[in-house]
Design an enzyme around this catalytic site. Sequence first.
Site, PDB file in Angstrom:
ATOM      1  N   HIS A 154      -6.512  -3.691  15.046  1.00 47.85           N
ATOM      2  CA  HIS A 154      -5.815  -2.625  15.760  1.00 47.85           C
ATOM      3  C   HIS A 154      -6.626  -1.330  15.852  1.00 47.85           C
ATOM      4  CE1 HIS A 154      -2.247  -5.045  15.628  1.00 47.85           C
ATOM      5  NE2 HIS A 154      -2.029  -4.909  14.337  1.00 47.85           N
ATOM      6  N   ASP A 181      -4.978 -14.676  10.256  1.00 46.49           N
ATOM      7  CA  ASP A 181      -4.904 -13.331   9.648  1.00 46.49           C
ATOM      8  C   ASP A 181      -5.034 -13.281   8.123  1.00 46.49           C
ATOM      9  OD1 ASP A 181      -4.361 -12.841  12.297  1.00 46.49           O
ATOM     10  OD2 ASP A 181      -2.568 -11.648  11.972  1.00 46.49           O
ATOM     11  N   HIS A 196      -2.419  -0.879   9.408  1.00 44.91           N
ATOM     12  CA  HIS A 196      -3.090  -2.035   8.788  1.00 44.91           C
ATOM     13  C   HIS A 196      -4.134  -2.588   9.749  1.00 44.91           C
ATOM     14  CE1 HIS A 196       0.110  -3.693  11.333  1.00 44.91           C
ATOM     15  NE2 HIS A 196      -0.687  -4.723  11.503  1.00 44.91           N
ATOM     16  N   CYS A 207       2.873 -13.831  12.299  1.00 48.26           N
ATOM     17  CA  CYS A 207       1.723 -14.313  13.073  1.00 48.26           C
ATOM     18  C   CYS A 207       1.530 -15.824  13.020  1.00 48.26           C
ATOM     19  CB  CYS A 207       0.474 -13.554  12.650  1.00 48.26           C
ATOM     20  SG  CYS A 207       0.592 -11.812  13.140  1.00 48.26           S
ATOM     21  N   LYS A 229      -7.123  -9.925  17.843  1.00 46.68           N
ATOM     22  CA  LYS A 229      -5.863  -9.710  18.579  1.00 46.68           C
ATOM     23  C   LYS A 229      -5.262  -8.372  18.183  1.00 46.68           C
ATOM     24  CE  LYS A 229      -3.127 -12.220  15.145  1.00 46.68           C
ATOM     25  NZ  LYS A 229      -2.282 -11.078  14.736  1.00 46.68           N
TER      26      LYS A 229
END
Length: 238
Positions: A82, A35, A115, A182, A138
């Site tokens: 997302h 990430d 985010h 994460c 993810k």
Amino acid sequence: MKGFVIVGLMLALLLCVNGNQAMAQAGKTAVIVVDVQGDFTTWKHGSLAVPGTDEKFVKQVETTTRELANKGLLIFGTQDWHPANHVSFYTNHPGKKPFDVIKVNGKTQVLWPPHCVQGTENARVLVDNNLFLAIVKKGTDPRYDSYSGFQDDGGHKTEMDEILKRNGVTKVIVYGIATDYCVKATAIDAANAGYKVMVIESLCRGVAPNTSKAAIEEMKKKGITIVKDYDPKLVCSF
Ligand code: VGL
Ligand code: ZN
């Protein structure tokens, strides 16, 4: 006798310099860069900027990742990705504030500022994308959060494990953002899936010092090797 030893040492060195896949021990080493995206960095004024994520940090991650790629290690990334209606966004829960903690279907959920919304500028992975064999997305299901690069909170698996296995990977080096969310979840799921795991601490940044410290301890208890800094020798002996 002495000759054998010298030849043996040279062979070991050669294998190490040449990177992956030593003789007797089958299995390759991969890197999972977690990430490293605009929204998690101060560099890009991200909506969920983690302390210590300036341009220098990201460049340090990139430089080390390139070095590991040049050694022959396989490089993978994860990308928080997302939909706008994601369960983890406080804006999708009327009356709630950023960082409130609620229960959703019996599960604890931290509410974050929106985010890494799919296809937005700050959802980009900031490390040179050409270094990656694959970047695994993810958190794509609006109903579930997914700190781990292996699976979401609903138990739905990403393609990470499959791709690692397809490539003969048995060991993973993990670093990125955030140590306490994460990185921790991805490293622990890797260990649970049977991989040998190393985390490079100086290439990680955490949301908060206390949870980051706890995360390091939790990972150690899981048998994960924590090293402070990247050192080519450590990678060789791993
Ligand atoms: C992360 C909070 C929400 C992370 C992702 O990458 O650690 N943290 N989504
Ligand atoms: Zn997220």
